[in-house]
Structures are given as C-alpha cells and as structure tokens.
Design a protein around this motif. Structure first.
Motif, PDB file in Angstrom:
ATOM      1  N   ALA A  67       3.412   3.333  -2.440  1.00  0.00           N
ATOM      2  CA  ALA A  67       2.302   2.185  -2.330  1.00  0.00           C
ATOM      3  C   ALA A  67       1.978   2.051  -0.767  1.00  0.00           C
ATOM      4  O   ALA A  67       0.956   1.321  -0.545  1.00  0.00           O
ATOM      5  N   TYR A  69       1.146   4.264   1.150  1.00  0.00           N
ATOM      6  CA  TYR A  69      -0.428   4.847   1.595  1.00  0.00           C
ATOM      7  C   TYR A  69      -1.271   4.975   0.294  1.00  0.00           C
ATOM      8  O   TYR A  69      -2.568   5.690   0.382  1.00  0.00           O
ATOM      9  N   ASN A  70      -0.496   5.062  -1.032  1.00  0.00           N
ATOM     10  CA  ASN A  70      -1.704   5.059  -2.002  1.00  0.00           C
ATOM     11  C   ASN A  70      -1.969   3.565  -2.715  1.00  0.00           C
ATOM     12  O   ASN A  70      -1.042   2.863  -3.203  1.00  0.00           O
ATOM     13  N   HIS A  71      -3.162   3.250  -2.371  1.00  0.00           N
ATOM     14  CA  HIS A  71      -3.446   1.828  -2.827  1.00  0.00           C
ATOM     15  C   HIS A  71      -3.928   1.417  -4.177  1.00  0.00           C
ATOM     16  O   HIS A  71      -4.363   0.433  -4.515  1.00  0.00           O
ATOM     17  N   ASP A  72      -3.948   2.692  -4.954  1.00  0.00           N
ATOM     18  CA  ASP A  72      -4.243   2.652  -6.413  1.00  0.00           C
ATOM     19  C   ASP A  72      -3.209   2.148  -7.299  1.00  0.00           C
ATOM     20  O   ASP A  72      -3.397   2.298  -8.465  1.00  0.00           O
ATOM     21  N   LYS A  76       1.121  -3.387  -4.845  1.00  0.00           N
ATOM     22  CA  LYS A  76       0.520  -3.231  -3.649  1.00  0.00           C
ATOM     23  C   LYS A  76       1.159  -3.581  -2.274  1.00  0.00           C
ATOM     24  O   LYS A  76       2.132  -4.649  -2.469  1.00  0.00           O
ATOM     25  N   ARG A  78       1.055  -3.966   1.744  1.00  0.00           N
ATOM     26  CA  ARG A  78       0.160  -3.838   2.915  1.00  0.00           C
ATOM     27  C   ARG A  78       1.450  -4.343   4.064  1.00  0.00           C
ATOM     28  O   ARG A  78       1.945  -5.099   4.205  1.00  0.00           O
TER      29      ARG A  78
END
Length: 202
Positions: A67, A69-72, A76, A78
């Motif tokens: 997560a 680098y992959n925000h899908d 989530k 950040r």
C-alpha cells in the motif's frame, strides 16, 4: 449518577440503553438532526462474527507494504512525518505474526458473538428493529489462493465455536442466485449462517 453520552450512533445509543437500564440518568447529545446519521449510517450494517479474523496478520503485513506504492488496495497508507502514525504502524506491525493473529482472532470472535447476542437482546426487549435480516452472510473468493487462505482462517473460527459451511459453486448459487452469472469466476465460498445484516439508520 448523571451521565452524558456524546453521539447517538449504534454504540452511543446502546451505551445509553445499558446505563439507563442500570438506573443512571442518561442524556444523549447528537450533532446531527437524527440518530445514526454519522459513522453508524456509513457502516456496512453487518453483524458478522464470520468476519472475526483479525486484520493484523502476516498477509496484512504484505498488503501494508504494497500500500506504500499501490494506492488501489483496501488499505490506504500515506507516508508523512507524523510520530503518531509511525508509533501506530509499529504497534500494528508487531501484531502481524501468526501467533498474534490467532490470539487477537480469539478475542475478536468472543466479542463479536457477545455483541451479536446483545443487539438481538436489545431488539427483543425494546421492539426496536433495524431492517435486520437473519439469513447469514456468504463470503466468496475469486481465486483459489484467496479461497485456500480464507478457508484456513474460517476453519480456525469453526474450531472455536462459529458455525461455518464451506461451499462450492453450486451451493453458492443456491444460497445467492444473483451469483449465477459470475459462477465460473468464483473459486468457492464460506457461509456463516448466524451472521446478520441490518440498517442502523432505520
């Protein structure tokens, strides 16, 4: 005793009910014009001991890292300079072992079963209904790998008191005819017959 409860969602209302039943004078304050219009309205409406497997697990550790680098993904993450975020992340990651997964799942399952009994008792005692459906919940898996992993977790729940049925494609469609068109894209499923659904804003 006089007690003030902030928020008339599911938790606040239930807390007020139990406190009043215990003889306290309870006042509930809600910022919305009606009850259950905040987080309770946005929740999935599931009363689901079948979903009691703890989130923190070896699998969640991989998802957590992906997560970044992959925000899908469903989780989530950040990255930002926030000491509270890093402290929470470390506590979460320490729970991502098989031993902690089992220990936390044991606690979560007991709490989920107890909570299910409580909400049914409140409904029976007060006559309050929430568009409840006591038909169980069906969990299905698109890939064989996710099905194998999922069934391992559900077997553990079954060994600790949760009624579970492992189902193939035909039984899936029998339980939920709406899946007939997607049957060939589903590896299998798990049916938890004591799970319930509802709508807290009703």
């Amino acid at each position: 005793m006089r007690i003030l409860v902030l928020g008339a969602g599911v938790v606040g209302t239930a807390a007020a009910y139990y406190l009043a039943s215990d003889g306290h004078e309870v006042t509930v304050i809600e910022r919305h014009p009606a009850a259950a219009r905040g987080t309770s309205q946005s929740n999935a409406g599931l009363v689901s001991p079948g979903d009691a497997t703890a989130w923190a697990s070896p699998a969640a550790l991989k998802t957590f890292l992906r997560a970044l680098y992959n925000h899908d993904l469903g989780i989530k993450v950040r990255l930002r300079f926030d000491p509270y975020f890093f402290a929470w992340s470390l506590r979460f990651l320490r729970q991502c072992t098989q031993a902690r997964l089992r220990a936390n799942t044991d606690i979560k399952l007991r709490l989920a079963l107890y909570s299910r009994g409580c909400i049914n008792a409140i409904s029976a005692d007060t006559g309050i209904h929430y568009d409840e459906r006591k038909k169980g919940i069906l969990y299905f898996f698109r890939s064989q790998q996710s099905f194998d992993t999922g069934t391992d977790n559900y077997r553990y729940l079954a060994e600790h008191g949760l009624p579970i049925e492992f189902v193939g494609r035909d039984r899936l469609v029998e339980l939920e005819p709406g899946l007939a068109g997607a049957k060939d894209r589903i590896a299998g499923g798990v049916y938890s017959p004591i799970d319930q659904t509802g709508d807290s804003s009703q």
